[in-house]
Design a protein around this motif. Structure first.
Motif, PDB file in Angstrom:
ATOM      1  N   ARG A   5      11.206  59.486   6.220  1.00  0.00           N
ATOM      2  CA  ARG A   5       9.980  58.749   6.553  1.00  0.00           C
ATOM      3  C   ARG A   5      10.272  57.282   6.855  1.00  0.00           C
ATOM      4  O   ARG A   5       9.589  56.661   7.664  1.00  0.00           O
ATOM      5  N   ARG A   6      11.301  56.711   6.234  1.00  0.00           N
ATOM      6  CA  ARG A   6      11.660  55.318   6.533  1.00  0.00           C
ATOM      7  C   ARG A   6      12.282  55.190   7.909  1.00  0.00           C
ATOM      8  O   ARG A   6      12.011  54.241   8.636  1.00  0.00           O
ATOM      9  N   ILE A   8      11.771  57.211  10.453  1.00  0.00           N
ATOM     10  CA  ILE A   8      10.675  57.423  11.408  1.00  0.00           C
ATOM     11  C   ILE A   8       9.829  56.160  11.514  1.00  0.00           C
ATOM     12  O   ILE A   8       9.492  55.718  12.615  1.00  0.00           O
ATOM     13  N   GLY A   9       9.491  55.563  10.380  1.00  0.00           N
ATOM     14  CA  GLY A   9       8.692  54.333  10.382  1.00  0.00           C
ATOM     15  C   GLY A   9       9.380  53.199  11.117  1.00  0.00           C
ATOM     16  O   GLY A   9       8.747  52.473  11.896  1.00  0.00           O
ATOM     17  N   ILE A  40       2.893  54.189   7.273  1.00  0.00           N
ATOM     18  CA  ILE A  40       3.862  55.034   7.980  1.00  0.00           C
ATOM     19  C   ILE A  40       5.029  54.179   8.462  1.00  0.00           C
ATOM     20  O   ILE A  40       6.192  54.529   8.271  1.00  0.00           O
ATOM     21  N   GLY A  43       7.427  53.261   5.855  1.00  0.00           N
ATOM     22  CA  GLY A  43       8.112  54.380   5.229  1.00  0.00           C
ATOM     23  C   GLY A  43       7.499  54.814   3.922  1.00  0.00           C
ATOM     24  O   GLY A  43       8.127  55.512   3.132  1.00  0.00           O
ATOM     25  N   LYS A  45       4.480  56.505   3.797  1.00  0.00           N
ATOM     26  CA  LYS A  45       3.797  57.776   4.051  1.00  0.00           C
ATOM     27  C   LYS A  45       4.562  58.527   5.130  1.00  0.00           C
ATOM     28  O   LYS A  45       5.123  57.931   6.040  1.00  0.00           O
ATOM     29  N   GLU A  46       4.552  59.851   5.017  1.00  0.00           N
ATOM     30  CA  GLU A  46       5.209  60.691   6.018  1.00  0.00           C
ATOM     31  C   GLU A  46       4.130  61.357   6.863  1.00  0.00           C
ATOM     32  O   GLU A  46       3.327  62.141   6.342  1.00  0.00           O
ATOM     33  N   SER A  48       2.098  63.755   9.512  1.00  0.00           N
ATOM     34  CA  SER A  48       2.162  65.148   9.964  1.00  0.00           C
ATOM     35  C   SER A  48       2.659  65.156  11.408  1.00  0.00           C
ATOM     36  O   SER A  48       2.664  64.124  12.089  1.00  0.00           O
ATOM     37  N   LEU A  52       2.037  62.249  14.166  1.00  0.00           N
ATOM     38  CA  LEU A  52       3.199  61.646  14.805  1.00  0.00           C
ATOM     39  C   LEU A  52       3.093  61.770  16.327  1.00  0.00           C
ATOM     40  O   LEU A  52       3.379  60.819  17.055  1.00  0.00           O
TER      41      LEU A  52
END
Length: 148
Positions: A5-6, A8-9, A40, A43, A45-46, A48, A52
């Protein structure tokens, strides 16, 4: 340990900032609350897959592009010893497969690695947790990072 999640963020934030857009602009376009988008990007929150995809659409990016960038970052992190598993003994020198520059700073940044396109720095937060920061390497910076 790499927190997906990090990564992605970081990738989402980099794209948004690269477009010089505010959180408010992107959150409105993606139909997601400003606070949630901020979480998000940090990092915390992940998202969906649907959310995304909506954020990517709001940024004018393909989901596959973002996931490829995230995958490249994680692949680089996997090459660094101790990122995905605790280190037992640190090798004296990086392996030839790694294009790594060791950095020891009082902020805990252990290593920086680059494949010429993406640079990843790793900060060891605890024995089982590491923070990755990825940045795209600009063409002018590629020579500097690869030469190091």
């Amino acid at each position: 340990m790499v927190l997906l999640r990090r990564v992605i963020g970081d990738a989402l934030r980099a794209r948004r900032q690269g477009q010089q857009r505010t959180l408010r602009e992107v959150s409105t376009a993606a139909n997601v609350s400003l606070g949630y988008l901020s979480e998000i990007e940090r990092g915390q929150k992940e998202p969906s897959s649907e959310l995304l995809a909506a954020i990517c659409d709001a940024l004018g990016a393909r989901l596959s592009e973002l996931l490829r960038e995230v995958s490249d970052t994680v692949a680089l992190a996997e090459q660094l010893p101790g990122v995905l598993v605790p280190m037992q003994d640190e090798p004296a020198e990086p392996t030839p497969a790694q294009v790594a520059v060791r950095k020891a700073t009082n902020r805990g940044v252990r290593q920086v690695t680059s494949d010429g396109k993406v640079a990843v720095s790793v900060r060891q937060d605890s024995p089982l947790k590491a923070t990755l920061r990825s940045t795209r390497v600009r063409p002018a910076e590629r020579d500097v990072v690869c030469a190091a």
